[in-house]
Scaffold this motif. Sequence first.
Motif, PDB file in Angstrom:
ATOM      1  N   SER A 187      -2.609  10.440  -4.918  1.00  0.00           N
ATOM      2  CA  SER A 187      -3.881  10.403  -4.177  1.00  0.00           C
ATOM      3  C   SER A 187      -4.882   9.490  -4.870  1.00  0.00           C
ATOM      4  N   ARG A 188      -4.605   9.137  -6.142  1.00  0.00           N
ATOM      5  CA  ARG A 188      -5.468   8.209  -6.875  1.00  0.00           C
ATOM      6  C   ARG A 188      -4.933   6.774  -6.834  1.00  0.00           C
ATOM      7  N   ALA A 189      -3.847   6.562  -6.088  1.00  0.00           N
ATOM      8  CA  ALA A 189      -3.259   5.222  -6.009  1.00  0.00           C
ATOM      9  C   ALA A 189      -4.134   4.309  -5.169  1.00  0.00           C
ATOM     10  N   SER A 190      -4.172   3.048  -5.567  1.00  0.00           N
ATOM     11  CA  SER A 190      -4.854   2.018  -4.776  1.00  0.00           C
ATOM     12  C   SER A 190      -3.907   0.844  -4.606  1.00  0.00           C
ATOM     13  N   ASP A 233       0.813  -1.222   0.000  1.00  0.00           N
ATOM     14  CA  ASP A 233       0.000   0.000   0.000  1.00  0.00           C
ATOM     15  C   ASP A 233       0.845   1.270   0.000  1.00  0.00           C
ATOM     16  N   SER A 288      -0.082   4.643  -2.058  1.00  0.00           N
ATOM     17  CA  SER A 288      -1.244   5.387  -1.587  1.00  0.00           C
ATOM     18  C   SER A 288      -0.978   6.136  -0.288  1.00  0.00           C
ATOM     19  N   ARG A 289       0.182   5.905   0.340  1.00  0.00           N
ATOM     20  CA  ARG A 289       0.470   6.509   1.640  1.00  0.00           C
ATOM     21  C   ARG A 289       1.745   7.346   1.678  1.00  0.00           C
TER      22      ARG A 289
END
Length: 282
Positions: A180-183, A148, A151-152
């Motif tokens: 900010s659009r990362a998953s 993750d 996204s962080r």
Amino acid sequence: MSARSEPRRVEHVALDGERLHTAFVPGNGTPLLLCNDFAANLEILDEFALALGRPVLCFDLPGVGTSAEVTTMRRMPALAQLLAGLLDHYGLTRPVDVMGIGWGGLLAQQFAHSQRDRVRRLVLAATASGQLMFPGRLASLMRLARPDALSRVAPDAEQARTVFGGRRNDECQQIAQAMSRASAPTRRGYAAQLYALTGFSSLPWLHRLNVPTLVMAGDDDSIVPTVNARVLALLLPQARLEILRGAGHWFVLERTDEVVRMLDEFLEAKVAITAADQNSVF
């Protein structure tokens, strides 16, 4: 930036037991197959893909973004075969241009090697030759060593600059906005990309990859140091090297306008790379 308003064709494509989330941006000219970085979902590149002003095909590998979970672990040659099936699905039977960013640059090299007749020109951005590469900054790599992480890790420009490199906060703010659009990928999707990387090196056959190639690098890249781009440009028979001063790993997001101009010049050129271009890599 010359972003376009044409709607994207977004769908999930069933291929060889996998189900890939894809996005096709329409346009004029030779389509560009865009291979994304490690664990990065295609939405991160939304603005870049729109700014290119040409047909662009983006995809998420199994277990990444909204692609379905991985069913089969694949090495790089098998992933290249999967991409050939993706081009067939979209009816792209004529040679396309291929661009790879970071980890996606390894896949792009493999695709150009094993699917040579399907590649017109190749663009390698912020990438290397595989496991036998000069490593990036340990602190940055450690911060990215989680499924993750994207996204962080870059909630603002300062953090983006610290992790990925780049010397200007206003440019690195573009990275923070994109991240900010990362998953997060699934754990199996994350593992599948590591599995594909294990043992991979293009060094044994780069000298036979006789396709016009643009190698791009930022000279402040914390993840893939610039020396890796110099190695690629030295070994590839038809390579042109472009170094973006003060840019970090995600220079396609930092310097989108500049990168698009470079791509347009290279992809629209009427002649192949010359010997002079090859000899100017240092």
